[in-house]
Design a protein around this motif. Sequence first.
Motif, short mmCIF file in Angstrom:
data_model
loop_
_atom_site.label_atom_id
_atom_site.label_comp_id
_atom_site.label_asym_id
_atom_site.label_seq_id
_atom_site.Cartn_x
_atom_site.Cartn_y
_atom_site.Cartn_z
N ASP A 63 36.26 33.34 37.94
CA ASP A 63 37.49 32.76 37.40
C ASP A 63 38.46 33.82 36.90
O ASP A 63 39.67 33.62 36.95
N ARG A 64 37.94 34.95 36.41
CA ARG A 64 38.79 36.02 35.91
C ARG A 64 39.36 36.91 37.02
O ARG A 64 40.25 37.71 36.77
N GLN A 65 38.83 36.78 38.23
CA GLN A 65 39.28 37.63 39.34
C GLN A 65 40.43 36.98 40.09
O GLN A 65 40.49 35.76 40.22
N SER A 66 41.34 37.81 40.57
CA SER A 66 42.41 37.28 41.41
C SER A 66 42.11 37.51 42.88
O SER A 66 42.61 36.80 43.75
N VAL A 67 41.28 38.52 43.17
CA VAL A 67 40.88 38.84 44.55
C VAL A 67 39.41 39.24 44.54
O VAL A 67 38.96 39.93 43.63
#
Length: 68
Positions: A63-67
């Motif tokens: 959830d904290r990652q964008s990629v």
Amino acid sequence: MSNIYEIPYWNKYTLSIEEAAGYFRIGECKLRKIITENPTADFILWNGNRMQIKRKRFEEFIDRQSVI
């Protein structure tokens, strides 16, 4: 009739690499790479030399990652 009681992935505390790949729809090689890049992450549990992924904590990590 089978004597094996299978727990659904969404109810398991930890997942194997193979189970996590199916649950998160991320390839096994990519999961191993994420673990290699984050060796002290709180979503990894080592059982001897077997990696286990703590499902809820890995969900929070994703959830904290964008990629990925």
